[in-house]
Enzyme design. Structure first.
Site, PDB file in Angstrom:
ATOM      1  N   GLU A 310       0.683  -1.307  -0.170  1.00  0.00           N
ATOM      2  CA  GLU A 310       0.055   0.045  -0.129  1.00  0.00           C
ATOM      3  C   GLU A 310       0.950   1.346  -0.076  1.00  0.00           C
ATOM      4  O   GLU A 310       0.885   2.062  -0.669  1.00  0.00           O
ATOM      5  CB  GLU A 310      -0.950   0.049   1.260  1.00  0.00           C
ATOM      6  CG  GLU A 310      -1.761   1.005   1.166  1.00  0.00           C
ATOM      7  CD  GLU A 310      -2.937   1.237   0.206  1.00  0.00           C
ATOM      8  OE1 GLU A 310      -3.544   0.275   0.099  1.00  0.00           O
ATOM      9  OE2 GLU A 310      -2.819   2.113  -0.760  1.00  0.00           O
ATOM     10  N   ASP A 314       1.257   3.907  -3.095  1.00  0.00           N
ATOM     11  CA  ASP A 314       0.908   5.452  -2.843  1.00  0.00           C
ATOM     12  C   ASP A 314       2.021   6.410  -2.959  1.00  0.00           C
ATOM     13  O   ASP A 314       1.741   7.411  -3.766  1.00  0.00           O
ATOM     14  CB  ASP A 314       0.329   5.634  -1.401  1.00  0.00           C
ATOM     15  CG  ASP A 314      -0.931   4.883  -1.121  1.00  0.00           C
ATOM     16  OD1 ASP A 314      -1.641   4.575  -2.132  1.00  0.00           O
ATOM     17  OD2 ASP A 314      -1.215   4.641   0.170  1.00  0.00           O
ATOM     18  N   SER A 599      -7.124   1.666  -4.237  1.00  0.00           N
ATOM     19  CA  SER A 599      -5.724   2.354  -3.410  1.00  0.00           C
ATOM     20  C   SER A 599      -4.777   2.905  -4.483  1.00  0.00           C
ATOM     21  O   SER A 599      -4.196   3.970  -4.162  1.00  0.00           O
ATOM     22  CB  SER A 599      -5.184   0.979  -3.100  1.00  0.00           C
ATOM     23  OG  SER A 599      -5.509   0.793  -1.840  1.00  0.00           O
TER      24      SER A 599
END
Ligand SMILES: *[C@@H]1O[C@H](CO)[C@@H](O)[C@H](O)[C@H]1NC(C)=O
Ligand SMILES: *[C@@H]1O[C@H](CO)[C@@H](O)[C@H](O)[C@H]1NC(C)=O
Ligand SMILES: *[C@@H]1O[C@H](CO)[C@@H](O)[C@H](O)[C@H]1NC(C)=O
Ligand SMILES: *[C@@H]1O[C@H](CO)[C@@H](O)[C@H](O)[C@H]1NC(C)=O
Ligand SMILES: *[C@@H]1O[C@H](CO)[C@@H](O)[C@H](O)[C@H]1NC(C)=O
Ligand SMILES: *[C@@H]1O[C@H](CO)[C@@H](O)[C@H](O)[C@H]1NC(C)=O
Ligand SMILES: *[C@@H]1O[C@H](CO)[C@@H](O)[C@H](O)[C@H]1NC(C)=O
Ligand SMILES: *[C@@H]1O[C@H](CO)[C@@H](O)[C@H](O)[C@H]1NC(C)=O
Ligand SMILES: *[C@@H]1O[C@H](CO)[C@@H](O)[C@H](O)[C@H]1NC(C)=O
Ligand SMILES: *[C@@H]1O[C@H](CO)[C@@H](O)[C@H](O)[C@H]1NC(C)=O
Length: 682
Positions: A310, A314, A599
């Site tokens: 994650e 990002d 995401s």
């Protein structure tokens, strides 16, 4: 008359005779009630004053965020926001007068900086007389606490007070409900975990092996090499081409892009590998600024279990789109209690405390500060490694203009007052010019697999076993921008229209509930459509609504399934917008993988807003702030997505449609059009 022996400067007078009304009452006496408090023990009374103007918050936000408003862009300062919602002068005076008339020495009454509270330390006997109550000791895990079963206030005071601590707060009303909702997560995923893509999909590295049978679409042959395989390998050049995003050049101070992370942490070696292969204009060693909130730590070694992908994703997405601008990571919560690791269902309050000190003590809907049993509490009294022993951080950090959060959970997990209070904080951040983006979820009309005791993460009601749609949170809050996901199909190029993200991951080792990914969307059970969205929702439901029964949520949002309905036709619809969320190539644990999910979409959309803020700053304009009112009023600046749906819960979910839909919202960014619009606005 002053009693010099009392350090608190108390004056004991005969209590003025007034009519008291019961202000709060415990449902049932606590099981572990101890003895009556010593009459001379000092009780630190904290009186939570009613905030004013909360009901006008929405209109104020629209006033500074709607393009047709004369005050567009005139965001408020933090001090102005505090002032605006601070209790009215009359409230403070009434409560203070009551204390003074009861004999409390004026200097003993302290006001908090955020104006939300009055504090006075008094002997138990005075507190008992002020509140017409009796204080007892209670045994609790954290040692002895004091509290009462019910207390009263004079009628004229009661209406100005949210509540008094220590009062009946020993047994937070939400705690029991949370415990009831606790469950095993059969697939290992906690409800508030990151929107992590479910891990490795295809092991081989080169595109033909990773995408067996794939042939370059005829239309791709004339494109530059870096754009020929975008339908199965998304890279920064593909994203820039899809949304016509130019190479970034600016690094204006104050325009850093913010990312929220918890538990999951990036690896420098991974992001360097991504930069090397997919964004060589970002120098090796480029790192985000990490702001540790309540003991959060990052980065971690590439092989760490906390490096789940994650944070890597990002950060690499944001940097590859905004560099030379930089990225700020808010790494939230200490290890033992990172939301991804323990059973606390709340995951945002400690972060909100850290960026807005007034939130620590802010009270609304009968809840003040964090909620034991829902939120992590600090100092962390556990003996686990990494436990944060410091005080809860309050107002330690400044929030970036844009914040992207790729975490969420089922709305039904949280009590309505908790959700409303948190949502109001997003309203206050919007008033100050922040853009807050959340990923809309990855399981179509359901929340996480396993949520609400259902394998697929759907809701149930008598006679309806896991067939009711389960809206996500915080995307149901009307003060944030919810970002859904889109994709290309293998025979398409970046110049074809995208579809809603749906993909069968077929990883082989997880249950079907995890294998089918579809962009999250639907209607909140707790919030109604805000005015900026009302027409779009009404239009969708009238023309393209699904052929399934629906219901109208009641005031607690708990009557889902009523009359066989599977979604709340009177709810706030989400997402608001969308961006690509499929086939991203990225490295985690030094391994190249394909990644899917909203995401990916939220940091992409956040990067677009960051670039626009930079351009506005160049000409002396402020940040875009809360973008929803502007986007719903100008849907032409987005690429409308009209193919695909978000099935789950045993149904086909919602279909995309012309205009807004609860699958891809208003659509994906068209950067030049968005920029043109926002450069025109003041
Ligand atoms: C943007 O950057 C890429 C990679 O550095 C380069 O290949 C491309 O030509 C640049 N595009 C423009 C319009 O300058
Ligand atoms: C990362 O990769 C190494 C080497 O392949 C492996 O030993 C380790 O278990 C991996 N870490 C995780 C968290 O999967
Ligand atoms: C969370 O709850 C599960 C199931 O009730 C339990 O097995 C687990 O030990 C709990 N974890 C923590 C960290 O409390
Ligand atoms: C952290 O988690 C542990 C284990 O669940 C718990 O005992 C402890 O009270 C928690 N600490 C905080 C500060 O929430
Ligand atoms: C941590 O606390 C638990 C119970 O509170 C205890 O069983 C355990 O032995 C403690 N561990 C250490 C390392 O102190
Ligand atoms: C509900 O459905 C699940 C499968 O999705 C099944 O395992 C369970 O037994 C069902 N429960 C009831 C009460 O029918
Ligand atoms: C891709 O294939 C689908 C059906 O297989 C077809 O309808 C569509 O037109 C194709 N798209 C392109 C861009 O060739
Ligand atoms: C499934 O698990 C087995 C054994 O753990 C492993 O060998 C295999 O590679 C996994 N398959 C996939 C597609 O991840
Ligand atoms: C909402 O509906 C639920 C389920 O029927 C019910 O338990 C609850 O009391 C209702 N709340 C209100 C305020 O009507
Ligand atoms: C539309 O979406 C469907 C899946 O719902 C997909 O099979 C089809 O290829 C898509 N068509 C286009 C033109 O993108």
């Amino acid at each position: 008359m002053l009693l010099p022996t009392l350090a608190t400067g108390l004056l004991i007078g005969s209590a003025v005779c007034t009519t008291h009304v019961v202000h709060e009452k415990r449902w049932q006496p606590p099981m572990n009630r101890g003895s009556r408090l010593d009459p001379n023990a000092i009780v630190p009374l904290r009186i939570a004053l009613k905030q004013s103007n909360l009901e006008t918050g929405y209109d104020r936000l629209i006033d500074v965020s709607h393009p047709s408003s004369a005050n567009f862009g005139k965001h408020l300062s933090t001090a102005e926001v505090h002032e605006l919602f601070a209790p009215a002068a009359e409230t403070t005076k009434t409560v203070k007068d009551w204390l003074l008339n009861a004999g409390v020495y004026p200097g003993a009454v302290k006001e908090y900086v955020n104006k939300g509270w009055l504090a006075v330390d008094v002997p138990a006997k005075i507190a008992e007389s002020l509140l017409s109550t009796e204080y007892y000791e209670h045994d609790s895990n954290d040692g002895v606490k004091i509290g009462c079963d019910s207390y009263s206030l004079p009628a004229h005071v009661s209406k100005h007070v949210d509540f008094v601590k220590p009062g009946v707060k020993l047994s937070p009303p939400m705690k029991k409900r949370t415990l009831e909702k606790r469950q095993n997560f059969p697939h290992g995923g906690p409800p508030s975990g990151p929107r992590g893509p479910p891990g490795p999909i295809w092991q081989p590295h080169s595109p033909p092996d990773r995408n067996p049978g794939w042939h370059m679409p005829p239309g791709a042959q004339s494109l530059p090499p870096e754009l020929q395989a975008c339908s199965v390998n998304i890279t920064p050049p593909c994203i820039k081409a899809l949304y016509r995003i130019p190479n970034a050049t600016l690094d204006t101070p104050g325009q850093e892009m913010g990312l929220y992370e918890t538990y999951d942490a990036f690896s420098q070696a991974d992001i360097d590998l991504f930069f090397e292969h997919f964004a060589p204009y970002v120098p090796q060693g480029t790192s985000p600024t990490v702001l540790s909130v309540d003991g959060g730590t990052a980065p971690v070694p590439a092989a760490s279990v906390r490096n789940g992908g994650e944070s890597d994703i990002d950060i690499t997405l944001a940097y590859s789109l905004i560099y030379p601008q930089s990225v700020t990571v808010y790494q939230v919560d200490d290890l033992p209690n990172s939301s991804g690791m323990t059973n606390v269902t709340g995951f945002l309050n400690t972060f909100l405390d850290a960026i807005d000190g007034s939130y620590c003590g802010y009270s609304a809907y009968g809840i003040t500060g964090d909620s034991p049993g829902i939120d992590a509490t600090y100092p962390d009294n556990s003996n686990l490694t990494g436990a944060y022993k410091g005080q809860l951080e309050c107002g330690t950090y400044k929030l970036t203009n844009v914040l992207s959060v790729s975490y969420g959970e089922a709305e039904a997990y949280l009590p309505k007052p908790y959700v409303e209070r948190q949502c109001n904080e997003f309203m206050k951040l919007g008033l100050q010019g922040h853009s807050i983006l959340f990923a809309s979820g990855d399981y179509g009309v359901a929340s996480f697999p396993g949520s609400n005791e259902n394998e697929f993460g759907c809701l149930s009601a008598p006679g309806m076993n896991g067939t009711i749609y389960n809206p996500d949170y915080p995307v149901g809050c009307p003060y944030i921008t919810a970002v859904g996901a889109t994709r290309l199909y293998p025979n398409q190029t970046v110049y074809d229209p995208e579809s809603a993200m749906q993909v069968n991951l077929q990883s082989g080792n997880r249950s079907a509930a995890y294998e089918f990914f579809a962009t999250g969307g639907g209607f909140s059970n707790l919030f109604t459509p805000p005015s900026y969205q009302a027409q779009a929702v009404a239009n969708y439901l009238a023309k393209y609504g699904p052929d399934v029964p629906s219901y109208v949520a009641n005031s607690t949002g708990t009557n889902y399934g009523e009359n066989g309905g599977v979604f709340n036709r009177a709810g706030r619809g989400y997402p608001d917008v969308a961006a690509n969320g499929a086939y991203l190539l990225d490295y985690t644990n030094q391994t190249l993988e394909h990644w899917f999910g909203t995401s990916l979409s939220s940091p992409i959309f956040g990067s677009v807003l960051t670039l626009i803020n930079e351009q506005r700053a160049q000409v002396g304009k402020g940040p875009v702030g809360f973008v929803n009112p502007t986007l719903y009023a100008n849907p032409q600046v987005l690429n409308d997505i009209t193919n695909g749906s978000n099935p789950n819960c045993g149904s086909s979910g919602f279909e995309t449609a012309p205009g807004w839909d609860p699958v891809t919202g208003l659509g994906t960014p068209n950067y030049p059009k968005m920029l043109e619009l926002w450069m025109r606005l003041p």
